[in-house]
Scaffold this active site. Structure first.
Site, PDB file in Angstrom:
ATOM      1  N   TYR A  53     -14.878   8.503   0.398  1.00 47.40           N
ATOM      2  CA  TYR A  53     -13.981   9.591   0.790  1.00 47.40           C
ATOM      3  C   TYR A  53     -14.742  10.912   0.872  1.00 47.40           C
ATOM      4  O   TYR A  53     -15.593  11.214   0.039  1.00 47.40           O
ATOM      5  CB  TYR A  53     -12.818   9.725  -0.184  1.00 47.40           C
ATOM      6  CG  TYR A  53     -11.811   8.598  -0.122  1.00 47.40           C
ATOM      7  CD1 TYR A  53     -11.872   7.616   0.861  1.00 47.40           C
ATOM      8  CD2 TYR A  53     -10.785   8.515  -1.051  1.00 47.40           C
ATOM      9  CE1 TYR A  53     -10.945   6.581   0.905  1.00 47.40           C
ATOM     10  CE2 TYR A  53      -9.849   7.496  -1.015  1.00 47.40           C
ATOM     11  CZ  TYR A  53      -9.937   6.523  -0.039  1.00 47.40           C
ATOM     12  OH  TYR A  53      -9.009   5.505  -0.006  1.00 47.40           O
ATOM     13  N   SER A 215      -0.779   3.834   2.645  1.00 53.41           N
ATOM     14  CA  SER A 215      -0.046   4.269   3.843  1.00 53.41           C
ATOM     15  C   SER A 215       1.446   3.963   3.726  1.00 53.41           C
ATOM     16  O   SER A 215       2.027   3.321   4.596  1.00 53.41           O
ATOM     17  CB  SER A 215      -0.612   3.626   5.113  1.00 53.41           C
ATOM     18  OG  SER A 215      -0.128   4.282   6.269  1.00 53.41           O
TER      19      SER A 215
END
Length: 331
Positions: A53, A215
């Site tokens: 990330y 998600s």
């Protein structure tokens, strides 16, 4: 905040998981620290990140932001169940080098030490395999994990984006070795994407893994995408890129029915999507990746939102699941 056990472990985690993917690329360090403080104040104790990330030339940046937050003290590290991931290549873009990615024992050893340095901590609570590695024997992976546990560098191992049969394979191998095995699976799962219900979630339940959906708003579509489009704000995908994802006529019709239903009941779409996941069998808690304080506050409200049987039934009609395996594709 409400809490539950992470799978079959004795570890207590919050029903919401703070996702940090936006910290660095979309949210600066100071604002990221403010969001983490607010999450901790609200009782969220489960923080998720990954070594990649930050992305591109900034890979590792998100872990560094968590590290500087932990370094502020105030029992921050002690209060957090810290999860990160290994798999992606951490070499600089254009400078990829053999053994700097995936799940070889060599890369796992290298990656965990690098994550610990960036995170400014001496251990990782949940070390997750970000993807399956088709080239590395599962016994080699477990050998590396067992060594890290013995060294005190990690406590538990989890998977992400594994198929149901890979969960079974991994835990059967761990059982033969006398190891605990995987304790969690982080998978794509939301109202509009329910294929995990066929194989992944049943496998996770059978082997005692906590399910951590990523998600949960399906790239923003379940967060009031049509309403925002009409207001001129558009929507954003889960990685922050602009784009409504409403080009498909079928998806647009589903999302419109979804928003109409929730408008009728006075429920925020994004909060409903999270609350629905919290009703699903096997789900520990969805990952929420707020870019702003407002998004975090909305996610927290979802924990106490109780959806009526009428609403749940209507959601199933709008977004029908695939059904269990093998009935979903056979008799």
């Amino acid at each position: 905040m409400k809490y539950t056990q992470l799978g079959r472990t004795g570890l207590k985690v919050s029903r919401l998981v703070l996702g940090t993917m936006n910290f660095g690329p979309l949210t600066n360090e100071a604002d990221s620290h403010t969001i983490m403080d607010a999450a901790l104040d609200a009782g969220i104790n489960f923080f998720d990140t990954a070594n990649v990330y930050g992305w591109g030339e900034n890979k590792g940046r998100t872990e560094e932001i968590l590290g500087t937050w932990f370094a502020k003290g105030g029992d921050r590290r002690d209060k957090v169940v810290l999860a990160t991931k290994v798999y992606g290549n951490m070499a600089a873009d254009g400078d990829a080098w053999p053994n700097h990615d995936k799940l070889s024992a060599l890369n796992i050893r290298r990656a965990v030490d690098a994550s610990l340095k960036r995170l400014q901590t001496d251990h990782i609570d949940l070390y997750q395999f970000h993807h399956i590695d088709r080239a590395t024997p599962v016994d080699e992976i477990w050998q590396a994990v067992e060594t890290l546990i013995q060294q005190g560098k990690i406590l538990y191992a989890g998977s992400s984006n594994f198929a149901g049969w890979k969960i079974a394979q991994a835990n059967e191998a761990a059982h033969r070795r006398g190891s605990l095995g995987l304790v969690s699976e982080q998978c794509l799962y939301n109202l509009a994407e329910r294929r995990a219900e066929m194989e992944i979630i049943p496998a996770a339940q059978e082997y005692g893994l906590g399910v951590i959906p990523w998600s949960p708003l399906n790239g923003g579509l379940l967060g009031g995408a049509i309403r925002k489009e009409r207001e001129g704000g558009g929507s954003r995908t889960s990685d922050g890129r602009s784009g409504s994802g409403l080009a498909s006529t079928t998806i647009r019709a589903q999302i419109q029915s979804y928003e109409d239903l929730l408008d009728k009941h006075g429920i925020d779409p994004g909060e409903a999507a999270l609350a629905w996941l919290l009703t699903r069998p096997g789900v520990t808690g969805p990952i929420v990746g707020p870019r702003t304080m407002e998004q975090l506050e909305s996610a927290i409200r979802a924990v106490d939102l109780e959806l009526s049987e009428e609403v749940l039934s209507s959601l199933d009609e709008i977004f029908p699941g695939p059904g269990p395996s093998p009935e979903a594709f056979a008799w």
